[in-house]
Write a protein that holds these residues in place. Structure first.
Motif, mmCIF file in Angstrom:
data_model
loop_
_atom_site.group_PDB
_atom_site.id
_atom_site.type_symbol
_atom_site.label_atom_id
_atom_site.label_comp_id
_atom_site.label_asym_id
_atom_site.label_seq_id
_atom_site.Cartn_x
_atom_site.Cartn_y
_atom_site.Cartn_z
ATOM 1 N N PRO A 14 -2.873 -9.396 -8.953
ATOM 2 C CA PRO A 14 -3.032 -10.336 -7.831
ATOM 3 C C PRO A 14 -3.223 -9.680 -6.358
ATOM 4 N N ARG A 15 -3.850 -10.117 -5.403
ATOM 5 C CA ARG A 15 -2.947 -9.910 -4.306
ATOM 6 C C ARG A 15 -3.428 -11.090 -3.608
ATOM 7 N N THR A 16 -3.315 -11.984 -4.399
ATOM 8 C CA THR A 16 -2.784 -13.876 -2.779
ATOM 9 C C THR A 16 -2.659 -15.067 -4.592
ATOM 10 N N PRO B 223 1.293 -1.499 -0.192
ATOM 11 C CA PRO B 223 -0.088 -0.062 0.013
ATOM 12 C C PRO B 223 0.967 1.199 0.303
ATOM 13 N N GLY B 224 0.504 1.988 -0.862
ATOM 14 C CA GLY B 224 1.331 3.591 -0.477
ATOM 15 C C GLY B 224 2.849 3.601 -1.876
ATOM 16 N N ALA B 225 2.825 2.171 -2.299
ATOM 17 C CA ALA B 225 3.803 1.581 -2.631
ATOM 18 C C ALA B 225 4.647 3.405 -3.891
ATOM 19 N N ASN C 265 -0.412 11.763 4.710
ATOM 20 C CA ASN C 265 -0.541 12.766 3.346
ATOM 21 C C ASN C 265 -1.106 12.616 2.550
ATOM 22 N N ARG C 266 -1.649 11.499 2.284
ATOM 23 C CA ARG C 266 -2.853 11.192 0.542
ATOM 24 C C ARG C 266 -3.889 12.071 1.139
ATOM 25 N N ARG C 267 -4.135 12.898 -0.188
ATOM 26 C CA ARG C 267 -5.142 13.250 -0.909
ATOM 27 C C ARG C 267 -5.907 12.984 -1.701
ATOM 28 N N SER D 153 -7.966 -1.070 -11.421
ATOM 29 C CA SER D 153 -7.570 -0.603 -10.103
ATOM 30 C C SER D 153 -8.559 -1.768 -9.458
ATOM 31 N N THR D 154 -8.261 -2.358 -8.924
ATOM 32 C CA THR D 154 -9.583 -3.328 -8.189
ATOM 33 C C THR D 154 -9.833 -2.659 -6.662
ATOM 34 N N GLY D 155 -9.102 -1.819 -5.913
ATOM 35 C CA GLY D 155 -9.507 -0.900 -4.653
ATOM 36 C C GLY D 155 -10.000 0.985 -5.617
ATOM 37 N N GLY E 7 -8.727 -2.655 5.746
ATOM 38 C CA GLY E 7 -7.976 -2.394 5.600
ATOM 39 C C GLY E 7 -7.776 -4.212 6.002
ATOM 40 N N GLU E 8 -8.391 -4.893 5.547
ATOM 41 C CA GLU E 8 -8.722 -6.058 5.481
ATOM 42 C C GLU E 8 -8.536 -6.627 3.936
ATOM 43 N N LEU E 9 -8.375 -8.151 3.693
ATOM 44 C CA LEU E 9 -8.569 -8.048 1.746
ATOM 45 C C LEU E 9 -9.822 -8.703 1.558
ATOM 46 N N ASP F 51 11.715 4.525 -4.335
ATOM 47 C CA ASP F 51 11.327 6.036 -2.790
ATOM 48 C C ASP F 51 12.528 6.928 -3.794
ATOM 49 N N ARG F 52 11.899 7.303 -5.113
ATOM 50 C CA ARG F 52 13.114 8.035 -5.551
ATOM 51 C C ARG F 52 11.906 9.379 -5.979
ATOM 52 N N ASP F 53 12.247 10.207 -6.905
ATOM 53 C CA ASP F 53 11.354 11.253 -7.761
ATOM 54 C C ASP F 53 9.940 10.401 -8.091
ATOM 55 N N GLY G 72 -0.570 3.123 -8.110
ATOM 56 C CA GLY G 72 -1.608 4.384 -8.831
ATOM 57 C C GLY G 72 -0.509 5.370 -9.521
ATOM 58 N N THR G 73 0.180 5.946 -8.930
ATOM 59 C CA THR G 73 0.780 7.055 -9.399
ATOM 60 C C THR G 73 1.650 6.687 -10.626
ATOM 61 N N GLN G 74 1.973 5.106 -10.452
ATOM 62 C CA GLN G 74 2.920 4.720 -12.164
ATOM 63 C C GLN G 74 2.333 5.095 -13.240
ATOM 64 N N ASN H 15 -2.470 -2.076 9.978
ATOM 65 C CA ASN H 15 -2.697 -3.480 9.040
ATOM 66 C C ASN H 15 -2.420 -3.534 7.913
ATOM 67 N N ARG H 16 -3.036 -2.640 6.924
ATOM 68 C CA ARG H 16 -2.880 -2.676 5.581
ATOM 69 C C ARG H 16 -1.505 -3.499 5.172
ATOM 70 N N LEU H 17 -0.524 -3.289 5.728
ATOM 71 C CA LEU H 17 1.131 -2.882 5.556
ATOM 72 C C LEU H 17 1.706 -5.117 6.363
HETATM 73 P P1 AP5 Z 1 -5.889 -0.321 -2.766
HETATM 74 O O1 AP5 Z 1 -6.931 0.515 -3.813
HETATM 75 O O2 AP5 Z 1 -5.528 -1.194 -4.228
HETATM 76 O O3 AP5 Z 1 -4.848 0.084 -2.232
HETATM 77 P P2 AP5 Z 1 -3.318 -0.005 -1.671
HETATM 78 O O4 AP5 Z 1 -2.780 -1.506 -2.454
HETATM 79 O O5 AP5 Z 1 -3.901 -0.076 -0.302
HETATM 80 O O6 AP5 Z 1 -2.230 0.761 -2.431
HETATM 81 P P3 AP5 Z 1 -2.517 2.242 -2.325
HETATM 82 O O7 AP5 Z 1 -3.940 2.909 -3.777
HETATM 83 O O8 AP5 Z 1 -3.081 2.636 -1.244
HETATM 84 O O9 AP5 Z 1 -1.381 2.915 -2.675
HETATM 85 P P4 AP5 Z 1 -0.670 2.892 -4.183
HETATM 86 O O10 AP5 Z 1 0.711 2.363 -4.733
HETATM 87 O O11 AP5 Z 1 -1.193 2.897 -5.679
HETATM 88 O O12 AP5 Z 1 0.078 4.755 -3.811
HETATM 89 P P5 AP5 Z 1 -0.463 6.462 -4.470
HETATM 90 O O13 AP5 Z 1 0.199 6.008 -6.292
HETATM 91 O O14 AP5 Z 1 -2.067 6.067 -4.316
HETATM 92 O O15 AP5 Z 1 -6.495 -1.135 -2.048
HETATM 93 C C1 AP5 Z 1 -7.689 -0.730 -1.081
HETATM 94 C C2 AP5 Z 1 -8.595 -2.091 -0.330
HETATM 95 O O16 AP5 Z 1 -9.587 -2.540 -1.330
HETATM 96 C C3 AP5 Z 1 -7.530 -2.937 0.320
HETATM 97 O O17 AP5 Z 1 -7.180 -3.221 0.926
HETATM 98 C C4 AP5 Z 1 -8.285 -4.059 0.073
HETATM 99 O O18 AP5 Z 1 -9.414 -4.208 1.051
HETATM 100 C C5 AP5 Z 1 -9.262 -3.872 -0.901
HETATM 101 N N1 AP5 Z 1 -9.010 -4.421 -2.434
HETATM 102 C C6 AP5 Z 1 -8.346 -4.152 -3.564
HETATM 103 N N2 AP5 Z 1 -8.067 -5.511 -4.076
HETATM 104 C C7 AP5 Z 1 -8.373 -6.047 -3.461
HETATM 105 C C8 AP5 Z 1 -7.964 -7.802 -3.773
HETATM 106 N N3 AP5 Z 1 -7.581 -7.550 -5.591
HETATM 107 N N4 AP5 Z 1 -8.619 -8.608 -3.254
HETATM 108 C C9 AP5 Z 1 -9.000 -8.303 -2.123
HETATM 109 N N5 AP5 Z 1 -9.267 -7.082 -1.519
HETATM 110 C C10 AP5 Z 1 -8.744 -5.978 -2.191
HETATM 111 O O19 AP5 Z 1 0.576 6.336 -4.184
HETATM 112 C C11 AP5 Z 1 0.624 6.813 -2.382
HETATM 113 C C12 AP5 Z 1 0.813 8.633 -1.981
HETATM 114 O O20 AP5 Z 1 2.409 8.392 -2.084
HETATM 115 C C13 AP5 Z 1 0.166 9.318 -2.977
HETATM 116 O O21 AP5 Z 1 -0.083 10.399 -2.109
HETATM 117 C C14 AP5 Z 1 1.680 9.280 -3.523
HETATM 118 O O22 AP5 Z 1 0.918 11.393 -4.445
HETATM 119 C C15 AP5 Z 1 2.813 9.653 -3.197
HETATM 120 N N6 AP5 Z 1 4.087 9.249 -3.963
HETATM 121 C C16 AP5 Z 1 3.664 8.231 -5.212
HETATM 122 N N7 AP5 Z 1 4.473 8.065 -5.669
HETATM 123 C C17 AP5 Z 1 6.207 8.686 -4.556
HETATM 124 C C18 AP5 Z 1 7.146 8.443 -5.058
HETATM 125 N N8 AP5 Z 1 7.839 8.001 -5.636
HETATM 126 N N9 AP5 Z 1 7.511 9.517 -3.777
HETATM 127 C C19 AP5 Z 1 7.013 10.673 -2.957
HETATM 128 N N10 AP5 Z 1 5.588 10.501 -2.750
HETATM 129 C C20 AP5 Z 1 5.130 9.492 -3.879
#
Ligand code: AP5
Ligand code: MG
Length: 209
Positions: free
Chosen positions: A87-89, A9-11, A126-128, A30-32, A56-58, A192-194, A14-16, A164-166
């Motif tokens: 996939p996530r599992t 989560p947060g890697a 910090n995300r919005r 994006s399943t999320g 924060g569960e699947l 972990d870069r720009d 979505g941004t890439q 918990n998500r982590l």
């Molecule tokens: P989901 O929406 O998929 O969330 P996630 O995997 O937890 O990932 P995120 O969307 O939080 O992070 P991201 O990697 O997309 O980061 P982002 O680009 O936004 O899933 C949510 C929930 O749905 C799950 O917990 C589960 O309940 C359910 N779910 C979804 N799919 C499922 C599945 N397959 N099976 C079961 N359940 C499922 O970036 C994050 C932040 O960091 C932003 O503010 C961004 O601006 C910043 N940022 C991005 N890149 C950088 C960088 N290089 N440097 C600095 N900051 C950065």
């Protein structure tokens, strides 16, 4: 490109993905995002998924696998797709391979965006996100820098749920790293870069430059 974006989560999945969509127009699955849209619309899927997501569960595999299979059978994905958060599992990865084999569209690459967990907690709290266009930003954005829309915080972006998500990622999703390494489809990128520097590596890894 038939790709999976893997990462905690947060890697920055979505941004890439958004950068790839802007440049190449490939469908972003994006399943999320699909689940959040279902929650917002109050559909039966959304009602089922909400409590899992808030904790924060699947969401159960059988719900998600059907959703993605249906999406992959839509014609716009024939020229390629970017899977984000699926996939996530292991069960989901096996089901994906089966579906893609049926469609004769094998996966090219599973791209792992690697970021340290402590960096992630700060990022996610910090995300919005823009309510209008879905732009992913930070708390520094009072309005959406793309369309001027209102920025909101996801319900699961509080520190307790992020932790918990982590944990869930570590236990249930990180085994997929070995799954894709084992079939020679894994590429790892330091996330972990720009974001633009990460994106340059993403394109190189996908042979898009
Ligand atoms: P989901 O929406 O998929 O969330 P996630 O995997 O937890 O990932 P995120 O969307 O939080 O992070 P991201 O990697 O997309 O980061 P982002 O680009 O936004 O899933 C949510 C929930 O749905 C799950 O917990 C589960 O309940 C359910 N779910 C979804 N799919 C499922 C599945 N397959 N099976 C079961 N359940 C499922 O970036 C994050 C932040 O960091 C932003 O503010 C961004 O601006 C910043 N940022 C991005 N890149 C950088 C960088 N290089 N440097 C600095 N900051 C950065
Ligand atoms: Mg995301």
């Amino acid at each position: 490109m038939n790709i999976v974006l893997l990462g905690a989560p947060g890697a920055g999945k979505g941004t890439q993905a958004d950068k790839l969509v802007d440049e190449f127009g490939t469908p972003h699955i994006s399943t999320g995002d699909m689940l959040r849209a279902a929650v917002a619309a109050g559909t039966p899927l959304g009602q089922k998924a909400k409590s899992f997501m808030d904790a924060g569960e699947l969401v159960p595999d059988e719900v998600i696998i059907g959703l993605v299979s249906e999406r992959l059978n839509e014609p716009d994905t024939e020229a390629g797709f970017i899977l984000d958060g699926f996939p996530r599992t292991t069960a989901q990865a096996v089901a994906l391979d089966a579906e893609l084999s049926k469609l004769s569209r094998p996966l090219d690459t599973a791209l792992l965006i690697d970021v340290d967990p402590e960096v992630i907690i700060a990022r996610l709290t910090n995300r919005r996100i823009c309510r209008e266009c879905g732009h992913i930003g930070t708390a520094a954005d009072e309005k959406c820098p793309v369309c001027g829309g209102e920025m909101y915080q996801r319900d699961d972006d509080n520190e307790a749920t992020v932790r918990n998500r982590l944990d869930v990622y570590e236990k249930q999703t990180s085994p997929l790293i070995d799954y894709y390494r084992g079939c020679d489809r894994l590429v790892t990128i330091d996330g972990d870069r720009d974001p633009n520097v990460v994106y340059a590596d993403v394109k190189e890894a996908l042979h898009l430059v």
